[in-house]
Design an enzyme around this catalytic site. Structure first.
Site, short mmCIF file in Angstrom:
data_model
loop_
_atom_site.label_atom_id
_atom_site.label_comp_id
_atom_site.label_asym_id
_atom_site.label_seq_id
_atom_site.Cartn_x
_atom_site.Cartn_y
_atom_site.Cartn_z
N ASP A 73 66.82 45.30 37.99
CA ASP A 73 66.82 44.69 37.70
C ASP A 73 66.05 43.79 38.02
OD1 ASP A 73 69.73 43.32 37.93
OD2 ASP A 73 69.58 42.39 40.04
N THR A 188 71.17 34.78 42.90
CA THR A 188 71.31 36.31 44.41
C THR A 188 70.09 36.79 43.97
OG1 THR A 188 71.47 36.90 41.63
CG2 THR A 188 73.42 35.77 42.65
N GLN A 248 56.44 39.29 40.21
CA GLN A 248 55.41 40.49 39.76
C GLN A 248 54.46 39.87 39.26
OE1 GLN A 248 58.60 41.75 36.74
NE2 GLN A 248 59.78 43.39 38.08
#
Length: 292
Positions: A73, A188, A248
């Site tokens: 992901d 999620t 990130q």
């Protein structure tokens, strides 16, 4: 009318030893179908007789009609932000762990890609977040996130103090380890770990989830997808803080700074095989119904 994909971009996690063999398999498949293939520069050293072009992600994004992401992901998240202005459909092949966004198993990759090129697929739009970091009223950074924007304590095991505003309304001061603002896609991810609800991707909503709040009164909140959320770090907050976009991109968040989060004009288009179902995927990934 569904699009035809004649130019295929391949993006992958170059540090994973499983990437190169899978790229070779996909190159075979695409070469047999006569597709033009562009490899992202990070995986462009693949030794293979099939003809392909190697290009930086920015150039690949301009030319590709479909992008196949090989990795987890995280690989898809970084690719999605880089390609957000293009709205190019993205198909994910899972070399990660859970894989909520990259949902094709490696051993099924060639067969599923053939099915997609035959027209057996579904397109699914996913909302993104636009973030603006303001210092003394001046924007110093603008960014995009597919999963979430997270305000968090930087290094020390301490709490931070901040005020939250929704559409200009002050909803209170919070002392906590941080705050997650997530899309339904991000429901999620970190939001789920912090106790937030799972939202189906078609909902027009955002989630605000405190991270380890120093009060049991602060609970996760679901707000309209059109809401404008602002988080201001209190001048009395004694711990250094950061803002993370999709876990990130990290930005320093100083006392008095304001993070503004709202739905972005850009969106991601995920491409799924025709048998994909979000709830079925959740049951499989989260092992609902299994006996301990």
């Amino acid at each position: 009318m569904q699009p035809n994909f004649n130019v295929i971009g391949l993006v992958g996690k170059s540090s994973d030893s499983r990437t190169a063999p899978l790229v070779a398999t996909l190159l075979d498949t695409l070469h047999q179908r006569g597709a033009r293939v562009i490899l992202e520069a990070g995986i462009g050293d693949c030794e293979h007789p099939a003809h392909f072009t190697v290009a930086p992600l920015e150039e690949l994004a301009k030319a590709a009609e479909l992008v196949v992401v090989i990795g987890g992901d995280g690989t898809l998240l970084s690719t999605a932000r880089a390609m957000a202005t293009r709205d190019t459909p993205m198909l994910g092949i899972n070399l990660g762990r859970l894989g909520f966004l990259v949902d094709i198993l490696p051993e099924r990759a060639a067969a599923e890609l053939n099915a997609v090129l035959d027209g057996a697929f579904e397109l699914e739009p996913r909302a993104m977040l636009k973030t603006t970091l303001l210092r003394d009223g001046t924007p110093i950074h603008r960014g995009l996130a597919l999963n979430d924007a997270v305000v968090h304590v930087q290094r020390l095991v301490r709490i931070i103090e901040f005020d939250t505003f929704i559409d200009g309304l002050d909803v209170g001061r919070l002392r906590a380890d941080g705050l997650v603002v997530a899309t339904p896609t991000g429901s999620t991810a970190y939001s789920l770990s912090a106790g937030g609800p799972i939202l189906t991707p078609d909902l027009d909503a955002m989630i605000i989830v405190p991270i380890c709040p120093h009060s049991l009164n602060h609970r996760p909140l679901v707000v309209s997808g059109s809401a404008v959320i602002e988080i201001k770090l209190s001048s009395g907050s004694r711990s250094p803080a950061q803002v993370a976009l999709d876990g990130q991109d990290n930005l320093d968040f100083a006392a008095g700074d304001i993070l503004r989060v709202q739905r972005a004009a850009e969106s991601l288009t995920l491409l799924h095989p025709r048998n994909h179902n979000f709830l079925r995927m959740l049951r499989s990934k989260l092992r609902w119904g299994e006996h301990p």
